[in-house]
Design a protein around this motif. Sequence first.
Motif, PDB file in Angstrom:
ATOM      1  N   ASP A 162       1.042  -1.218   0.035  1.00 35.30           N
ATOM      2  CA  ASP A 162       0.038  -0.028   0.094  1.00 35.30           C
ATOM      3  C   ASP A 162       0.966   1.239  -0.012  1.00 35.30           C
ATOM      4  O   ASP A 162       1.237   1.876   1.027  1.00 35.30           O
ATOM      5  N   TRP A 163       1.273   1.633  -1.297  1.00 34.03           N
ATOM      6  CA  TRP A 163       2.212   2.970  -1.378  1.00 34.03           C
ATOM      7  C   TRP A 163       1.520   4.145  -0.695  1.00 34.03           C
ATOM      8  O   TRP A 163       2.144   5.168  -0.300  1.00 34.03           O
ATOM      9  N   ASP A 164       0.408   4.496  -0.942  1.00 35.10           N
ATOM     10  CA  ASP A 164      -0.595   5.521  -0.382  1.00 35.10           C
ATOM     11  C   ASP A 164      -0.181   5.569   1.067  1.00 35.10           C
ATOM     12  O   ASP A 164       0.013   6.759   1.584  1.00 35.10           O
TER      13      ASP A 164
END
Length: 309
Positions: free
Chosen positions: A33-35
């Motif tokens: 989950d790069w966010d």
Amino acid sequence: MSNDTGHGHHHDSGHGHRHESGHAHHHDPADLDWDAIGPLLEQNAELSTGQYTAAARWIAGLPDAPEVRRVLDIGSGPGVIACLLAEVFPEAEVVAVDGTPALLERTRDRAKRLGLGDRVTTLHADLPGDLARAGEADLIWAGNALHHMGDQRAALAGFAGLLRPGGTVALVEGGLQPRHLPRDIGFGRPGLEERLDVIQAEAFEQMRADLPGTKRETENWAALFCAVGLAPQGTRSFLLDLPAPLTDVARDHVIADFTRRRGGLGDRLDAEDNAVLDRLTDPEDPAGLHRRTDTFLLMARTFHLGRKA
């Protein structure tokens, strides 16, 4: 052994995940989950900007150093260091090279915010295989990136091949592992962080063993520079010393770090140490990291420089 706290996702729980965090940086990037991870990496790297700025200014002030017109930041993460390098080398184009598109997008956004969008560009590349696509440079900055490449000597030779005459490779490798707490925190067995270091060292060795084409290499960086045709230009360590009481940002970094370690190393720890980590990461525990007044952040990063004739 290398410290990974402060540059992109290869490097540091700030460049992001530490080795003891379960090696998230070796998972399929699409699974992460790069966010959520991106802002943490950016914030963590910002804590270390003093170290990185001092190191970059050291490089800029070396005797007979050529003018730096093009910089490659290898394994650049969210771009904090790439933008810093653009500020220290105001005549240079800086190329942030990374394998994660989401982090490169953060780099572009950061550069635009700082008014550096015309000089900080990005290159999506899987390293070290795509290294040649990065092009020539006067400075190659590899912050805790080389030890994520199986054949470190071959990768370093690849760096050397991209350098223009007089150019410099700056490796961030080694240093001193972070310390955050007194040896005796008042509960559990004293020496928790020393025990975590031992487990982290084992995890690091497993990480290295699992890399494609991995080769054991004596970590004599000056000798490796010589082996690939570079002249050693010196080694220096730079200290990050954030004493207690920590700012909210630094405290959040420490809490996130211990939370990652609890999740990534818990199966290697005994029940008592796991219970201690549970207490330390509990927001309601008066002896936890959220409320302690003696939490600090102390660490050193070591920079090794090699120059092309």
